[in-house]
Design a protein around this motif. Sequence first.
Motif, PDB file in Angstrom:
ATOM      1  N   UNK A 114     -14.537 -13.930  -5.414  1.00  0.00           N
ATOM      2  CA  UNK A 114     -14.534 -12.774  -4.509  1.00  0.00           C
ATOM      3  C   UNK A 114     -13.851 -11.566  -5.154  1.00  0.00           C
ATOM      4  N   UNK A 115     -12.913 -11.809  -6.050  1.00  0.00           N
ATOM      5  CA  UNK A 115     -12.168 -10.764  -6.772  1.00  0.00           C
ATOM      6  C   UNK A 115     -11.430  -9.818  -5.816  1.00  0.00           C
ATOM      7  N   UNK A 116     -10.492 -10.339  -5.020  1.00  0.00           N
ATOM      8  CA  UNK A 116      -9.784  -9.485  -4.054  1.00  0.00           C
ATOM      9  C   UNK A 116      -8.922  -8.441  -4.746  1.00  0.00           C
ATOM     10  N   UNK A 117      -8.908  -7.232  -4.185  1.00  0.00           N
ATOM     11  CA  UNK A 117      -8.025  -6.182  -4.700  1.00  0.00           C
ATOM     12  C   UNK A 117      -6.687  -6.198  -3.975  1.00  0.00           C
ATOM     13  N   UNK A 141      -1.886  -7.548  -5.343  1.00  0.00           N
ATOM     14  CA  UNK A 141      -0.916  -7.095  -4.332  1.00  0.00           C
ATOM     15  C   UNK A 141      -0.943  -7.983  -3.089  1.00  0.00           C
ATOM     16  N   UNK A 142       0.244  -8.221  -2.515  1.00  0.00           N
ATOM     17  CA  UNK A 142       0.417  -9.074  -1.334  1.00  0.00           C
ATOM     18  C   UNK A 142       1.060  -8.295  -0.206  1.00  0.00           C
ATOM     19  N   UNK A 143       0.517  -8.410   0.997  1.00  0.00           N
ATOM     20  CA  UNK A 143       1.149  -7.832   2.182  1.00  0.00           C
ATOM     21  C   UNK A 143       0.856  -8.737   3.373  1.00  0.00           C
ATOM     22  N   UNK A 144       1.524  -8.482   4.499  1.00  0.00           N
ATOM     23  CA  UNK A 144       1.332  -9.343   5.653  1.00  0.00           C
ATOM     24  C   UNK A 144       1.524  -8.602   6.960  1.00  0.00           C
ATOM     25  N   UNK A 399      -6.111   0.261   7.323  1.00  0.00           N
ATOM     26  CA  UNK A 399      -6.784   0.589   6.067  1.00  0.00           C
ATOM     27  C   UNK A 399      -5.911   1.500   5.218  1.00  0.00           C
ATOM     28  N   UNK A 400      -5.213   2.422   5.888  1.00  0.00           N
ATOM     29  CA  UNK A 400      -4.276   3.278   5.157  1.00  0.00           C
ATOM     30  C   UNK A 400      -3.120   2.452   4.597  1.00  0.00           C
ATOM     31  N   UNK A 401      -2.689   1.436   5.343  1.00  0.00           N
ATOM     32  CA  UNK A 401      -1.628   0.548   4.851  1.00  0.00           C
ATOM     33  C   UNK A 401      -2.079  -0.202   3.603  1.00  0.00           C
ATOM     34  N   UNK A 402      -3.334  -0.674   3.594  1.00  0.00           N
ATOM     35  CA  UNK A 402      -3.866  -1.352   2.415  1.00  0.00           C
ATOM     36  C   UNK A 402      -3.780  -0.440   1.187  1.00  0.00           C
ATOM     37  N   UNK A 403      -4.214   0.802   1.369  1.00  0.00           N
ATOM     38  CA  UNK A 403      -4.215   1.740   0.239  1.00  0.00           C
ATOM     39  C   UNK A 403      -2.796   2.001  -0.260  1.00  0.00           C
ATOM     40  N   UNK A 404      -1.853   2.155   0.674  1.00  0.00           N
ATOM     41  CA  UNK A 404      -0.467   2.422   0.287  1.00  0.00           C
ATOM     42  C   UNK A 404       0.130   1.247  -0.490  1.00  0.00           C
ATOM     43  N   UNK A 405      -0.082   0.023   0.014  1.00  0.00           N
ATOM     44  CA  UNK A 405       0.446  -1.155  -0.665  1.00  0.00           C
ATOM     45  C   UNK A 405      -0.162  -1.274  -2.062  1.00  0.00           C
ATOM     46  N   UNK A 406      -1.471  -1.046  -2.158  1.00  0.00           N
ATOM     47  CA  UNK A 406      -2.160  -1.138  -3.450  1.00  0.00           C
ATOM     48  C   UNK A 406      -1.615  -0.104  -4.436  1.00  0.00           C
ATOM     49  N   UNK A 407      -1.519   1.139  -3.979  1.00  0.00           N
ATOM     50  CA  UNK A 407      -1.045   2.204  -4.872  1.00  0.00           C
ATOM     51  C   UNK A 407       0.410   1.995  -5.291  1.00  0.00           C
TER      52      UNK A 407
END
Length: 577
Positions: A114-117, A141-144, A399-407
């Motif tokens: 799946x290659x998760x980002x 990256x990991x978040x919860x 979705x904004x949280x995903x982007x912030x954690x990734x960046x």
Amino acid sequence: MCMKGKAEQNSSLTQTEKLLPPRCNRILIYTTCYNVIDGVTLTVRKIEQEILSSGGHVAILTTRSGNDANTHRHGTHPNRQVIFVDNSIPIPFQDTYEIGFSLSAKIKEEIKDFRPSIIHMTVPDCTALYLMEHARAEEIPLMGTHHSNLPEYLDHYPGLRWLQHILGQYFRHSYNYLQALYCTTPYMRTYLTDTYKLHRVTQLGIWGRGIDLDRFSPVHRCAEFRAARLGVTDPDTAVICFCGRLVIEKRPDIFARVIQRLHKENVSFRALVIGAGPRQDVVKRLPNTTCIGWLDADELAVAYASADVFLFPSAVETFGNVTLEAAASGLPLVVEEACSGHLVTHNYNGYGCAADDVEAFYQATLSLVTNASKRKEYALNSRRASCQYEQKMIVRQMLANYTKVYDDFYSKYEGRHCKRDDAYKNAESFCGGMHPRPSSLSMIEFVFCKTFTLIWFLLGIVGWWKDQLQCCCRNQNASNVTTDAAVEEEQLVRIEEYSDTTDMMNGQRGKSKHLGDSECALYAAKVFVQTILFVWRLESRVWMALAHFLSFVKEKLPVGRTRDANRMQMQEDPKIV
């Protein structure tokens, strides 16, 4: 107005696409029981729908529990897949729920394909630790998100309080490896900070819950539903609604006592119970009460809107999805003040009552049932207050949280989990060492797995014998003629017995005779946890020392040569150092 125009929707779609840029548009979400429809899985489904609508890809990792028909409840999508773990066991006392215990090589390959980002955790169980190890090895990256305060549930099960400290420390150990953890409300963030000091082990954020304001709306009120399903033809007769799993921690005993007392005092009302669970047989015996089980989304919206008061005494909600649905449907609220207090303003759209205060719940319900003008005023206020939780706006924030954690992972921590670990090293973090899954944890997992399996097997045997005895009793009493008064008296006695039992579980914990609730048991649990954490820290240091040693040896080897080549050359020429 809560509805948006087409132009605003197009603008919002553009905003959504920006919130989930191509660099982080492949989201893997781990949730325990995806096919069991509850507050957690409904939230996950809302997130995945928004990911798909933004052009992203989503994979759900879950157990096989629940109804398989719910896997594709909203249809299939080329950018969506569901991966089922192949090692899980049922949770005792919780019908249809299972927890995962490991990730097989096959499942790991599916995750790699799946290659998760980014990986999103919704529950910190054993499978989550395996997934954390995988994410750290692959530098993903990991978040919860925090959904259920599970250690607090054990307050409501006699003999299991000793597990609270163990689960609390286990969850704290798990959350230590997340880059960010999003709580539902400021109250929950304060609770997790004060109780478990989670702000010392991860970044605590707040992400609420959203509601479809078109689906849950007062416009769905239906006189035909009231007449056909509830037998209510008088529009002035108040319908009191409860929605949720009928389990002890949701406090159906308080609901039962309120209904019983209203009936005894000849108050005109009708009660509607939506949901099912181990306590449904008791609730079905309540006077003036209709239990209709679980409903699909459209039927649920009609049921909410056709009621007049929402009575929900649960004290274990982290947000209160059903409370928000009821408010959006235009119902005055009578809820527990701490857990659902953020959704109710006292004397504005309902009442917040103290936990375990049956009298407060009764008086609040009585004041609404007997005052039609107050119900109407509070109903309008509930609808107004719910508009701030418009679903798309809330879900887009994730979705904004995903982007912030990734960046942040790649800018602040250089794309390495060890850099993030360094930022959170302090006296109160990584109490179980620097590895999510210490080797000694495997033994503990095995013991608990076998214990839970044995408990589940024994409960099945007890349940079967109970059903057989009840069947025999019904056959023996089939020829007996019983008056309506006697039937009602028997129902009330059984409800009182249930309430008294629940009082022992909830209100008199200090007087419990169960060994697992004693101070000695709680102290032994704390000693056990500290011992295990010490072993994990020791093991972590051993592995770190070994890693440093291997790194040192590797540095001493000539650059560009394999170990086998060096070994062969050393055998040929003993003078080589």
